[in-house]
Design a protein around this motif. Sequence first.
Motif, PDB file in Angstrom:
ATOM      1  N   MET A 257     -51.041   0.016 -12.276  1.00 62.24           N
ATOM      2  CA  MET A 257     -52.196  -0.628 -12.908  1.00 62.24           C
ATOM      3  C   MET A 257     -52.337  -2.082 -12.464  1.00 62.24           C
ATOM      4  O   MET A 257     -53.312  -2.743 -12.816  1.00 62.24           O
ATOM      5  N   GLY A 258     -51.320  -2.597 -11.719  1.00 63.39           N
ATOM      6  CA  GLY A 258     -51.414  -3.953 -11.201  1.00 63.39           C
ATOM      7  C   GLY A 258     -50.476  -4.940 -11.859  1.00 63.39           C
ATOM      8  O   GLY A 258     -50.473  -6.126 -11.502  1.00 63.39           O
ATOM      9  N   PHE A 259     -49.638  -4.489 -12.805  1.00 65.54           N
ATOM     10  CA  PHE A 259     -48.717  -5.401 -13.477  1.00 65.54           C
ATOM     11  C   PHE A 259     -47.476  -5.622 -12.623  1.00 65.54           C
ATOM     12  O   PHE A 259     -47.041  -4.748 -11.876  1.00 65.54           O
ATOM     13  N   ASP A 260     -46.882  -6.811 -12.758  1.00 62.72           N
ATOM     14  CA  ASP A 260     -45.655  -7.145 -12.052  1.00 62.72           C
ATOM     15  C   ASP A 260     -44.486  -6.354 -12.640  1.00 62.72           C
ATOM     16  O   ASP A 260     -44.456  -6.052 -13.840  1.00 62.72           O
ATOM     17  N   GLU A 261     -43.501  -6.009 -11.786  1.00 62.27           N
ATOM     18  CA  GLU A 261     -42.376  -5.174 -12.241  1.00 62.27           C
ATOM     19  C   GLU A 261     -41.606  -5.829 -13.381  1.00 62.27           C
ATOM     20  O   GLU A 261     -41.261  -5.178 -14.368  1.00 62.27           O
ATOM     21  N   LYS A 262     -41.339  -7.142 -13.276  1.00 68.33           N
ATOM     22  CA  LYS A 262     -40.586  -7.826 -14.341  1.00 68.33           C
ATOM     23  C   LYS A 262     -41.357  -7.795 -15.658  1.00 68.33           C
ATOM     24  O   LYS A 262     -40.782  -7.568 -16.736  1.00 68.33           O
ATOM     25  N   GLU A 263     -42.677  -8.010 -15.585  1.00 71.24           N
ATOM     26  CA  GLU A 263     -43.489  -7.958 -16.805  1.00 71.24           C
ATOM     27  C   GLU A 263     -43.453  -6.565 -17.419  1.00 71.24           C
ATOM     28  O   GLU A 263     -43.381  -6.422 -18.647  1.00 71.24           O
ATOM     29  N   VAL A 264     -43.497  -5.547 -16.571  1.00 74.94           N
ATOM     30  CA  VAL A 264     -43.481  -4.162 -17.056  1.00 74.94           C
ATOM     31  C   VAL A 264     -42.161  -3.852 -17.756  1.00 74.94           C
ATOM     32  O   VAL A 264     -42.137  -3.262 -18.840  1.00 74.94           O
ATOM     33  N   VAL A 265     -41.052  -4.271 -17.140  1.00 75.57           N
ATOM     34  CA  VAL A 265     -39.738  -4.030 -17.748  1.00 75.57           C
ATOM     35  C   VAL A 265     -39.636  -4.756 -19.086  1.00 75.57           C
ATOM     36  O   VAL A 265     -39.114  -4.206 -20.074  1.00 75.57           O
ATOM     37  N   ASP A 266     -40.131  -5.994 -19.145  1.00 75.69           N
ATOM     38  CA  ASP A 266     -40.130  -6.732 -20.416  1.00 75.69           C
ATOM     39  C   ASP A 266     -40.958  -6.005 -21.476  1.00 75.69           C
ATOM     40  O   ASP A 266     -40.544  -5.898 -22.642  1.00 75.69           O
ATOM     41  N   ALA A 267     -42.122  -5.520 -21.076  1.00 80.21           N
ATOM     42  CA  ALA A 267     -42.995  -4.816 -22.016  1.00 80.21           C
ATOM     43  C   ALA A 267     -42.338  -3.558 -22.554  1.00 80.21           C
ATOM     44  O   ALA A 267     -42.422  -3.255 -23.754  1.00 80.21           O
ATOM     45  N   LEU A 268     -41.682  -2.823 -21.673  1.00 79.30           N
ATOM     46  CA  LEU A 268     -41.018  -1.581 -22.103  1.00 79.30           C
ATOM     47  C   LEU A 268     -39.813  -1.887 -22.975  1.00 79.30           C
ATOM     48  O   LEU A 268     -39.507  -1.140 -23.910  1.00 79.30           O
ATOM     49  N   ARG A 269     -39.137  -2.975 -22.702  1.00 71.44           N
ATOM     50  CA  ARG A 269     -37.982  -3.355 -23.534  1.00 71.44           C
ATOM     51  C   ARG A 269     -38.432  -3.711 -24.942  1.00 71.44           C
ATOM     52  O   ARG A 269     -37.829  -3.298 -25.934  1.00 71.44           O
ATOM     53  N   VAL A 270     -39.513  -4.467 -25.034  1.00 73.67           N
ATOM     54  CA  VAL A 270     -40.019  -4.862 -26.349  1.00 73.67           C
ATOM     55  C   VAL A 270     -40.531  -3.650 -27.122  1.00 73.67           C
ATOM     56  O   VAL A 270     -40.415  -3.576 -28.351  1.00 73.67           O
TER      57      VAL A 270
END
Length: 359
Positions: A257-270
């Motif tokens: 969808m265009g999100f950065d990998e680190k942001e995605v991992v943070d989002a999934l962790r939260v």
Amino acid sequence: CLPGSLEDPKTVTHHKLIHATSEKVLTDTKTVLEENIQDRDVLLLIKKRAPPPLPKMADVSAEEKRKQEQKAPDKDAILKATANLPSRNADRTVAHHNMRDFQTELRKILVSLIEVAQKLLALNPDAVELFKKANAMLDEDEEDRVDEIALRQLTEMGFPESRAVKALRLNHMSVTQAMEWLIEHADDPTVDAPLPGQTPSEATAEAGASSAEVTAGPSSEEGGEEAKDELTEIFKKIRRKREFRPDPRVVIALMEMGFDEKEVVDALRVNNNQQNAACEWLLGDRKPSPEDLDKGIDTNSPLFQAILENPVVQLGLTNPKTLLAFEDMLENPLNSTQWMNDPETGPVMLQISRIFQTL
């Protein structure tokens, strides 16, 4: 009895004749020949069961009234009964945030309780050995294992082992889905790239280091301070193993969808690996932040003091299994049910939950 008279058993409506051998009820309108009755056959004259009396109108009305009283109100009845009430619009966003605030607060409690448990367990002379065993158990983590039979099936088809492992992990160990994925990505230049959030070389190195650390224990000449240091290292190692592992399929879906990998991992962790919730977090205010997940509760707050003063919690904090449960629930909240049902950790979690809800 005279044939055809009221006393004739075959004409009396409240009796019936039954052929004893065949258990067949004889019909009044048929002859003996038609019923195939032979000499010396035994017939039974049985009194018929009286039909149930018809209900009285008063009873019918009472039953209907009772059914109406038990019947759930329809939409018109609800609108009529609530017509004079002031209208209120429930804010679903607020409710969603309240639930998220609850999870965040509970997480803070666990973070602080882990610190207390580590200090208490450091006083236990057998703590080092206990946690060596616990650390060895964590090496058997199911998420890190690959179904050997499924892997062999794919490698026998000619697929490289490393690529087959990746396909199985992406497809929840399903051979059929993994094979489809391998065929679909055969010409993909990134097919052999490591899964997001995990580097095979790092994972292998960590596994080897962990095994070495587990087998290398303190000698009998080491003092209490060195044992304490080793216990601290084991705590850190256990925490590293319990670090959050994002779902690779969800990571790839969100990155597309265009999100950065680190942001995605943070989002999934939260959001506990929930794709929809993680997507909302990425598009929204991004609260709580990943940093908030590592913060503990105010140790001077009435809530935390009440938890620490509970005898069941105090006893549980001296059990290494409780510390492992807290660590696991921090990184895998979906495992909370498992620990709630555990005979050792369940009572502790129940007391924490009750105190939290009360205060």
